[in-house]
Design a protein around this motif. Structure first.
Motif, PDB file in Angstrom:
ATOM      1  N   GLY A 101       0.811  -1.211   0.000  1.00 42.53           N
ATOM      2  CA  GLY A 101       0.000   0.000   0.000  1.00 42.53           C
ATOM      3  C   GLY A 101       0.840   1.255   0.000  1.00 42.53           C
ATOM      4  O   GLY A 101       0.538   2.228  -0.712  1.00 42.53           O
ATOM      5  N   VAL A 102       1.925   1.289   0.804  1.00 41.28           N
ATOM      6  CA  VAL A 102       2.803   2.459   0.860  1.00 41.28           C
ATOM      7  C   VAL A 102       3.501   2.669  -0.482  1.00 41.28           C
ATOM      8  O   VAL A 102       3.670   3.806  -0.952  1.00 41.28           O
ATOM      9  N   GLU A 103       3.924   1.585  -1.121  1.00 41.60           N
ATOM     10  CA  GLU A 103       4.587   1.701  -2.415  1.00 41.60           C
ATOM     11  C   GLU A 103       3.640   2.314  -3.452  1.00 41.60           C
ATOM     12  O   GLU A 103       4.028   3.189  -4.228  1.00 41.60           O
ATOM     13  N   LEU A 104       2.365   1.861  -3.480  1.00 39.04           N
ATOM     14  CA  LEU A 104       1.382   2.426  -4.410  1.00 39.04           C
ATOM     15  C   LEU A 104       1.084   3.875  -4.053  1.00 39.04           C
ATOM     16  O   LEU A 104       0.901   4.728  -4.935  1.00 39.04           O
ATOM     17  N   PHE A 105       1.044   4.192  -2.772  1.00 34.63           N
ATOM     18  CA  PHE A 105       0.795   5.553  -2.325  1.00 34.63           C
ATOM     19  C   PHE A 105       1.869   6.495  -2.841  1.00 34.63           C
ATOM     20  O   PHE A 105       1.585   7.597  -3.327  1.00 34.63           O
ATOM     21  N   ARG A 106       3.166   6.078  -2.718  1.00 35.35           N
ATOM     22  CA  ARG A 106       4.263   6.928  -3.162  1.00 35.35           C
ATOM     23  C   ARG A 106       4.319   7.040  -4.687  1.00 35.35           C
ATOM     24  O   ARG A 106       4.888   7.989  -5.216  1.00 35.35           O
ATOM     25  N   SER A 107       3.695   6.047  -5.356  1.00 38.71           N
ATOM     26  CA  SER A 107       3.614   6.112  -6.827  1.00 38.71           C
ATOM     27  C   SER A 107       2.392   6.911  -7.283  1.00 38.71           C
ATOM     28  O   SER A 107       2.124   6.998  -8.489  1.00 38.71           O
ATOM     29  N   GLN A 108       1.643   7.451  -6.322  1.00 40.01           N
ATOM     30  CA  GLN A 108       0.446   8.256  -6.566  1.00 40.01           C
ATOM     31  C   GLN A 108      -0.630   7.464  -7.310  1.00 40.01           C
ATOM     32  O   GLN A 108      -1.429   8.018  -8.066  1.00 40.01           O
ATOM     33  N   ARG A 109      -0.662   6.180  -7.045  1.00 47.37           N
ATOM     34  CA  ARG A 109      -1.734   5.330  -7.597  1.00 47.37           C
ATOM     35  C   ARG A 109      -2.783   5.222  -6.500  1.00 47.37           C
ATOM     36  O   ARG A 109      -2.855   4.254  -5.744  1.00 47.37           O
ATOM     37  N   TRP A 110      -3.575   6.282  -6.398  1.00 44.21           N
ATOM     38  CA  TRP A 110      -4.430   6.470  -5.243  1.00 44.21           C
ATOM     39  C   TRP A 110      -5.486   5.387  -5.076  1.00 44.21           C
ATOM     40  O   TRP A 110      -5.740   4.923  -3.959  1.00 44.21           O
ATOM     41  N   ASP A 111      -6.091   4.949  -6.157  1.00 42.44           N
ATOM     42  CA  ASP A 111      -7.174   3.973  -6.043  1.00 42.44           C
ATOM     43  C   ASP A 111      -6.662   2.637  -5.523  1.00 42.44           C
ATOM     44  O   ASP A 111      -7.255   2.031  -4.624  1.00 42.44           O
ATOM     45  N   GLU A 112      -5.548   2.174  -6.096  1.00 49.67           N
ATOM     46  CA  GLU A 112      -5.005   0.884  -5.665  1.00 49.67           C
ATOM     47  C   GLU A 112      -4.499   0.970  -4.225  1.00 49.67           C
ATOM     48  O   GLU A 112      -4.682   0.045  -3.430  1.00 49.67           O
ATOM     49  N   ALA A 113      -3.851   2.097  -3.896  1.00 49.70           N
ATOM     50  CA  ALA A 113      -3.347   2.276  -2.531  1.00 49.70           C
ATOM     51  C   ALA A 113      -4.506   2.318  -1.546  1.00 49.70           C
ATOM     52  O   ALA A 113      -4.444   1.730  -0.447  1.00 49.70           O
ATOM     53  N   GLN A 114      -5.613   2.999  -1.949  1.00 47.79           N
ATOM     54  CA  GLN A 114      -6.757   3.093  -1.055  1.00 47.79           C
ATOM     55  C   GLN A 114      -7.364   1.721  -0.800  1.00 47.79           C
ATOM     56  O   GLN A 114      -7.751   1.402   0.335  1.00 47.79           O
ATOM     57  N   ALA A 115      -7.400   0.893  -1.811  1.00 51.02           N
ATOM     58  CA  ALA A 115      -7.987  -0.438  -1.652  1.00 51.02           C
ATOM     59  C   ALA A 115      -7.191  -1.270  -0.657  1.00 51.02           C
ATOM     60  O   ALA A 115      -7.753  -1.965   0.211  1.00 51.02           O
ATOM     61  N   LEU A 116      -5.874  -1.214  -0.787  1.00 50.94           N
ATOM     62  CA  LEU A 116      -5.036  -1.995   0.135  1.00 50.94           C
ATOM     63  C   LEU A 116      -5.136  -1.452   1.564  1.00 50.94           C
ATOM     64  O   LEU A 116      -5.174  -2.224   2.530  1.00 50.94           O
ATOM     65  N   MET A 117      -5.192  -0.117   1.694  1.00 46.11           N
ATOM     66  CA  MET A 117      -5.272   0.444   3.038  1.00 46.11           C
ATOM     67  C   MET A 117      -6.630   0.154   3.678  1.00 46.11           C
ATOM     68  O   MET A 117      -6.731  -0.053   4.890  1.00 46.11           O
ATOM     69  N   GLN A 118      -7.684   0.095   2.866  1.00 49.11           N
ATOM     70  CA  GLN A 118      -8.989  -0.270   3.405  1.00 49.11           C
ATOM     71  C   GLN A 118      -9.000  -1.726   3.854  1.00 49.11           C
ATOM     72  O   GLN A 118      -9.588  -2.073   4.885  1.00 49.11           O
TER      73      GLN A 118
END
Length: 730
Positions: free
Chosen positions: A673-690
Motif C-alpha cells: 500500500g505504501v509503495e502504491l501511495f508513493r507512486s500516486q496510484r491512489w485507487d489501488e493504494a486506497q484499496a489496500l489500506m482499506q
C-alpha cells in the motif's frame, strides 16, 4: 572520580524543553561554595584566594613571600612526599637503635671479608706459643722467664726491629729472682721490647672493680715499654674497633718502630670509634712456633726476622665450638667466614698493619648519614612518584645498587664506612608504600566505577571501564552507536492527578523494570530525563549486534509494560503507556562537561534524531519507531512493518521509519500500500489500506494513509514527489 552520564542543563529534543536530571554517580568533585571574598572578586576582581586584596598583596612583600611559601608547600606536600618524609623519620630513629646498629655492623663484617687482601703487606711476624711448642719444650705454663730471655736474645741477634710480648708479666717468677733477672738483662740488651698490660675485673669479699695489671717495674726500668693489650668489644662481642688508648699495644709498638725507621708514616691519631681493617682471617700473618726459635733446627734461615715487627703470644687454633673460654681468642668479622676464632696476638698484628697502612675505617658521621637518607628518600620519590610495579622496581633496584656501589667505593677508596641498612630500607619501604597507596587508590577507583556503572551497564562494561580507566576523562570520541529514547504518554496528566509519593513510586518501578531490561540486553543507561530514559548500545563497549539488541530490548520493554499495566490496575494505579524511538548513527561519546564536572553521554544530530523518533510515535499510534539505519543492521532477525518516510523537525532530509511487527499479512499489505501511495496510484493504494483497516480496525497507520489519499486527490503533490511527509506541518 568521573562525571555523571548526562550533564545538567536544558536540551531541546523537539517535543519540549527537557530538564536533564541524571543519576548521582561518577561525579567529579564539585566546586566549593564561593567565599565572600571570591564573590566580591567576581564583581570587582579585587581579591586573591587568601582573602587579601590584590593591591594590598602587591604592595606587601611579606604577603608575597607568604603566598610563595604556601604555593611551594602545596606543591611539595603531596602524598608521596609525605610518605617519604614519614619513612625518613622512621629510618633516622631506627638507625639509632642497637638492633639496627648491630645489623649495620654485620654488613660491615661482610664488606671487610669481601675486601680483605688475605695477606700482610708489612714485615710483621707472629711467634706463636702454640701446642707444638708445649709438646717440644715439655713445659707447663707459665714458662721460665729465662726461656723468654733466650727468645729475645735470638730475635735481637737476628735483627728484629721491635719485639712485643702479648703476655702478662705482672707477678714475679715462681722460679726465683734469678729467673726475672735473666729476662731483665735480655730486655736491656735488646732495647726494643714492648710488654703487655691489661685490664681485668677483680672481685673480693668487699669490692668489685676493674684493675689494671702492668708489667713488673724492674722490666720497665730495664727499658721495656707498656703496651695496653685490652681491646674493646662490640655488643655482639666482636673485636672491630681500634683501641684509642695512648698506651695501646699497637700504638706503642708502632712508635718504637719508627724510631728505627723514621721513613715510615703510620697513622697514630686514629679517631675514637675507628674500625680495624683486617687483612684476613686467623693465621693470615706469617707464624713461627716458639720452639723453632729457642730450639733451632735449621729451618729458619739467618736474618729471617731482620727489620721485622715480632709479636709473641698465644696462638692456639680453636673453632667457636672448642672449649677455649680461657684461651686468648676473639671473635672477629671473619668468624662466620672461616669458622675460627682469632688469637689476641693476631688481633694486635692487624691493628699494627692498619696503622702502618693508614687505612683505619671511619664511620660516616650521623649528620652526613641523615643527609644521605634524605637524598635517598628524595630520589625514591622522584623515580617512583608515578608508581608502576615494574618501572618502580627497576628504579628502586637501580637506586639500591647505587647505594651499595657508593658504600663499596667509599670503603675501598676512602676507608669510609657508609651504613646502608636504613638507606636500602627507605627505598624498599617507599616502594612498598607507594605501591600500597596506588593499590588502595586503584581499589577505590574500581569500587567507584563499579558502584557508579553497575546500576546502569552490564558487568562486562564495568570490567571494561575498570580495565581502561584512561577513557574516564574529559573528552569524547566519535563512535557508531544505537540510541534509544523512551517516554511515558500523558504522564503530565498522571502526575497532576495523583500525589507526589504515588507518582514517585510508579516512576521508580517503571525505571527499575526498564533499566533491568536494557542491562540484560547489554545496553548502557545514559540518563533519566523526567519520565524518559536515554540508553545506548555500542558504547563504551563496541557491539556488532547493537541495533538488534536495542530493538529486542524495546520489544521486551513493551511486553513488560503490558504486564505492569495489569499490575497497576489491580493496585488502583493509573495505566501508563511508553513510546520508544531507536536510531543508529554516529555520535560523539565520552565524558563531556567542564573540568570539574563532566558526564558520560552522547551528542550529535543522530542523538537528536533518535529523540525525534520517540515523539513521532504519537502521530502513528505506534509503540516503537525504528529508523532505516537501524533496520539495515538488524536484518532479517526481526520483522518490521514500514510506517512512513518523514522529515522530522529540524531536518531537511527524509528518513524511512519502521515498527516491529510479527503479522506477515499486515507487513505485506502495508508495504504494498505504501509503495502504491508513493507512486500516486491512489485507487489501488486506497484499496489496500482499506483492506488493512478491515484486518486491523484500530490501526492508525492505515487511517493516516487513507486521509492523505483523500487530500492528495484534491491537491496532488506533483510529479517529483518522493513520498516524504514533513512533520513540521503535523
Amino acid at each position: 572520580m568521573v562525571g555523571a552520564f548526562q550533564s545538567e542543563g536544558t536540551e531541546f529534543l523537539g517535543r519540549r524543553p527537557v530538564f536533564m536530571r541524571q543519576p548521582r554517580f561518577l561525579h567529579s568533585f564539585r566546586a566549593p561554595v564561593p567565599t565572600a571574598c571570591e564573590k566580591e572578586r567576581s564583581k570587582h576582581n579585587q581579591c586573591d584566594v587568601s582573602g587579601t586584596s590584590l593591591p594590598e598583596a602587591e604592595s606587601n612583600p611579606q604577603m608575597k613571600f607568604i603566598a610563595l611559601i604556601l604555593a611551594k608547600a602545596k606543591r611539595w606536600l603531596n602524598p608521596p612526599t609525605l610518605i617519604a618524609g614519614f619513612w625518613l623519620a622512621v629510618a633516622v630513629l631506627l638507625s639509632l637503635t642497637p638492633a639496627i646498629q648491630l645489623v649495620e655492623l654485620k654488613i660491615l663484617d661482610r664488606l671487610l671479608v669481601a675486601t680483605a687482601p688475605n695477606k700482610s703487606s708489612y714485615p710483621i711476624t707472629i711467634v706463636g706459643i702454640d701446642a707444638d711448642s708445649f709438646v717440644k719444650l715439655g713445659l707447663q705454663w707459665p714458662w721460665p722467664r729465662s726461656l723468654h730471655a733466650d727468645l729475645l736474645d735470638r730475635l735481637s741477634t737476628d735483627g728484629a726491629s721491635v719485639v712485643a710480648f702479648d703476655v702478662l708479666f705482672a707477678e714475679p717468677s715462681g722460679r726465683g729472682p734469678e729467673d726475672d733477672q735473666r729476662f731483665v738483662q735480655a730486655i736491656k740488651r735488646s732495647g726494643n721490647v714492648v710488654l703487655a698490660a691489661d685490664r681485668v675485673y677483680r672481685e673480693t669479699s668487699t669490692t668489685s672493680e676493674w684493675q689494671r695489671l702492668d708489667p713488673l717495674p724492674l722490666f720497665l726500668q730495664a727499658g721495656a715499654q707498656i703496651g695496653l693489650a685490652t681491646v674493646p668489644l662490640d655488643q655482639d662481642l666482636v673485636v672491630r674497633q681500634v683501641p684509642d688508648s695512648s698506651e695501646a699495644m699497637w700504638r706503642t709498638t708502632v712508635l718504637r718502630l719508627i724510631r728505627e725507621h723514621p721513613e715510615l708514616a703510620p697513622n697514630l691519631s686514629s679517631e675514637q670509634g675507628s674500625y680495624i681493617r683486617y687483612v684476613g682471617g686467623d693465621h693470615t700473618f706469617p707464624y713461627v712456633s716458639y720452639h723453632e726459635i729457642v730450639q733451632p733446627d735449621g729451618t729458619l734461615p739467618p736474618g729471617y726476622f731482620k727489620d721485622q715487627v715480632v709479636l709473641v703470644g698465644l696462638a692456639a687454633r680453636a673453632s667457636l665450638n672448642a672449649q677455649s673460654a680461657q684461651a686468648d681468642l676473639f671473635h672477629t668479622p671473619f668468624l662466620a667466614h672461616t669458622g675460627g676464632l682469632m688469637p689476641g696476638v693476631e688481633v694486635h698484628a692487624n691493628l699494627i698493619e692498619t696503622a702502618l697502612a693508614r687505612n683505619a675505617i671511619a664511620r660516616l658521621p650521623n649528620a652526613a648519614l641523615l643527609l644521605l637518607l634524605s637524598m635517598v628518600a628524595a630520589a625514591s620519590v622522584l623515580t617512583m612518584h608515578n608508581w608502576r610495579p615494574v618501572r618502580g622496581a627497576l628504579a628502586g633496584g637501580g637506586l639500591m645498587l647505587l647505594i651499595v656501589g657508593v658504600a663499596w667505593a667509599s670503603l675501598q677508596r676512602f676507608n669510609l664506612w657508609v651504613p646502608t641498612v636504613m638507606a636500602l630500607a627507605v627505598v624498599v619501604l617507599i616502594y612498598l608504600s607507594l605501591g600500597g597507596r596506588s593499590y588502595l587508590i586503584e581499589l577505590a577507583r574500581r569500587a567507584e566505577i563499579t558502584r557508579a556503572f553497575s546500576l546502569y551497564v552490564t558487568p562486562q562494561v564495568v570490567a571494561y571501564m575498570i580495565a581502561h580507566p584512561e577513557q574516564m576523562k574529559l573528552g569524547g570520541e566519535r563512535r557508531n552507536i544505537t540510541l534509544m529514547f523512551t517516554d511515558l504518554a500523558g504522564f503530565t496528566s498522571i502526575s497532576e492527578a495523583h500525589s507526589a509519593e504515588r507518582v514517585a513510586s510508579l516512576l521508580n518501578r517503571h525505571f527499575t523494570e526498564m533499566t533491568d531490561i536494557v542491562l540484560e540486553h547489554h545496553g548502557t543507561v545514559v540518563t533519566f530525563i523526567g519520565d524518559a530514559i536515554m540508553a545506548m548500545w555500542g558504547a563504551p563497549l563496541e557491539d556488532d549486534a547493537q541495533a538488534y539488541r536495542a530493538v529486542s530490548s524495546a520489544m521486551v520493554m513493551q511486553k513488560r509494560m503490558h504486564t505492569m499495566r495489569e499490575s497497576f490496575a489491580k493496585e488502583g494505579l493509573p495505566p501508563i503507556h511508553m513510546r520508544v524511538g531507536i536510531h543508529s548513527g554516529s555520535a560523539v561519546v565520552g565524558n563531556l562537561g567542564s573540568a570539574k564536572r563532566f558526564d558520560y553521554t552522547a551528542i550529535g544530530d543522530d542523538v537528536n534524531l533518535a529523540a525525534r523518533l520517540e515523539g513521532t510515535n504519537k502521530i502513528y499510534g505506534t509503540e516503537i519507531l525504528v529508523s532505516f539505519d537501524t533496520l539495515k543492521q538488524v536484518g532479517e532477525r526481526i520483522r518490521f512493518r514500514v510506517v512512513d518516510r518523514v522529515i522530522v523537525k529540524g531536518k531537511s532530509q527524509a528518513i524511512e521509519v519502521f515498527t516491529p511487527c510479527e503479522d506477515e499479512r499486515v507487513i505485506d499489505l502495508t508495504a504494498r500500500g505504501v509503495e502504491l501511495f508513493r507512486s500516486q496510484r491512489w485507487d489501488e493504494a486506497q484499496a489496500l489500506m482499506q483492506e488493512l483497516s478491515a484486518l486491523v480496525p484500530d490501526d492508525k497507520i492505515a487511517g493516516i494513509y487513507l486521509q492523505r489519499i483523500q487530500e492528495f486527490r484534491l491537491d496532488p503533490p506533483g510529479e517529483n514527489w518522493s513520498g516524504a511527509i514533513s512533520l513540521e506541518k503535523n
